[in-house]
Design an enzyme around this catalytic site. Structure first.
Site, PDB file in Angstrom:
ATOM      1  N   ASP A  53       0.730  -7.252   3.942  1.00  0.00           N
ATOM      2  CA  ASP A  53      -0.220  -7.638   2.894  1.00  0.00           C
ATOM      3  C   ASP A  53      -0.015  -9.100   2.500  1.00  0.00           C
ATOM      4  OD1 ASP A  53       2.138  -7.317   1.538  1.00  0.00           O
ATOM      5  OD2 ASP A  53       1.367  -5.878   0.065  1.00  0.00           O
ATOM      6  N   SER A  54       0.955  -9.768   3.159  1.00  0.00           N
ATOM      7  CA  SER A  54       1.058 -11.220   3.030  1.00  0.00           C
ATOM      8  C   SER A  54      -0.207 -11.887   3.569  1.00  0.00           C
ATOM      9  CB  SER A  54       2.296 -11.750   3.771  1.00  0.00           C
ATOM     10  OG  SER A  54       2.353 -11.249   5.090  1.00  0.00           O
ATOM     11  N   GLU A 124       6.067  -0.170  -0.445  1.00  0.00           N
ATOM     12  CA  GLU A 124       7.115  -0.795  -1.254  1.00  0.00           C
ATOM     13  C   GLU A 124       7.577   0.164  -2.353  1.00  0.00           C
ATOM     14  OE1 GLU A 124       5.836  -4.594  -2.794  1.00  0.00           O
ATOM     15  OE2 GLU A 124       5.334  -5.349  -0.798  1.00  0.00           O
ATOM     16  N   GLU A 191      14.271  -6.919   1.612  1.00  0.00           N
ATOM     17  CA  GLU A 191      13.836  -8.310   1.417  1.00  0.00           C
ATOM     18  C   GLU A 191      14.685  -9.000   0.366  1.00  0.00           C
ATOM     19  OE1 GLU A 191       9.614  -8.854   1.043  1.00  0.00           O
ATOM     20  OE2 GLU A 191       9.821 -10.978   0.525  1.00  0.00           O
TER      21      GLU A 191
HETATM   22  O1  KIV Z   1       3.638  -8.511   3.873  1.00  0.00           O
HETATM   23  C1  KIV Z   1       4.600  -8.957   4.514  1.00  0.00           C
HETATM   24  O2  KIV Z   1       4.501  -9.935   5.279  1.00  0.00           O
HETATM   25  C2  KIV Z   1       5.892  -8.288   4.351  1.00  0.00           C
HETATM   26  C3  KIV Z   1       7.082  -8.943   4.979  1.00  0.00           C
HETATM   27  C4  KIV Z   1       7.510 -10.077   4.144  1.00  0.00           C
HETATM   28  C5  KIV Z   1       8.186  -7.980   5.214  1.00  0.00           C
HETATM   29  O3  KIV Z   1       5.972  -7.270   3.745  1.00  0.00           O
END
Ligand code: KIV
Length: 273
Positions: A53-54, A124, A191
């Protein structure tokens, strides 16, 4: 066509990742959000592709991961999955689609699996989402956990500083990792936590632990592709190793193109009909 496409290697499954942990073979994971990048990663031999979700930050320019929707995640995941022959494709369940209600969580996970063809989902949290984790797992959908700095809770934390530096939070994290393992998660991302704590978790659980800013003693590593390639440069945490300065290279190429167009050098005779 690349040799990887002509002679497809065995697919990476959750079982393969488990075997890699047993053999102490490190797992390499990167993010991708589109077909072209995913194809490069898969051909290069990456083990796991995370449709993170980044994408909310990297692709859409938001300051947090919160705004991205389930439909948008499915769009990214579908594009990625189309490119991939070998890697395991894991997709983040976005904020607000699983925290409140386990039935809704299952519906969200089913939509991702059905519509994108992904292999697994990531969520998460620990104890507070365990009902949703259980319901999704009981539908046969593989789940990767995510503990430590969990960006979907940024408004609760207030900052992106390293997590679990104090005993109470560290102990809770260990408890949550064991809980996720017991529930049946196939792996957990840790993380931005102290390396010694991540090492303890990796030793205490049998499932693979993938770290980002969690030191070298875990079972694998993940980075955001655009950060490690140097496309995005406004984010420079200590844990990030940059393998390229693509922003500079791309800027140079775009400027050269602009110059060529303005000077009428492009297109030349061979570049026209
Ligand atoms: O959304 C993402 O890119 C992540 C990574 C930072 C593990 O959850």
């Amino acid at each position: 066509m690349s040799t990887a496409k002509m002679f497809p290697a065995p697919k990476i499954t959750t079982h393969v990742l488990q075997e890699m942990k047993l053999k102490k073979e490190k797992i390499a994971m990167l993010t991708a959000y589109d077909y072209s990048m995913a194809r490069i990663l898969d051909d290069a031999g990456i083990d796991v592709i995370l449709v993170g979700d980044s994408a909310s930050n990297v692709m859409a320019g938001n300051t947090t991961t919160l705004p991205i929707t389930l439909d948008q995640m499915i769009y990214h995941a579908t594009s990625v999955k189309r490119a991939v022959d070998r890697a395991l494709v894991v997709v983040d369940l976005p904020f607000g689609t699983y925290q409140g209600n386990s039935k809704e969580a299952l519906q969200s996970a089913i939509r991702i699996m059905k519509e994108s063809g992904a292999n697994a989902i990531k969520m998460e949290g620990g104890e507070e989402i365990i009902e949703s984790v259980n319901r999704i797992l009981s539908a046969g959908i593989p789940v990767m956990g995510h503990l430590g700095l969990t960006p979907q809770s940024i408004h609760k934390f207030g900052t992106y500083v390293v997590r679990a530096t104090k005993d109470d939070e560290a102990n809770k994290l260990i408890e949550n990792a064991k809980l996720l393992e017991k529930a049946g998660c196939f792996s957990i991302v840790l993380e931005k936590i102290p390396a010694a704590l991540a090492e303890k978790v990796a030793n205490d659980v049998k499932i693979p632990i993938i770290g980002i800013g969690a030191g070298s003693a875990v079972d694998g590593q993940v980075l955001v592709l655009h950060d490690m390639l140097g496309i995005t440069q406004d984010f420079s945490p200590r844990f990030l190793r940059r393998y390229h300065n693509l922003k500079e290279e791309m800027t140079g190429s775009v400027q050269a193109y602009i110059d060529d167009v303005k000077s009428k050098d492009f297109p030349n005779e061979r570049e026209q009909y």
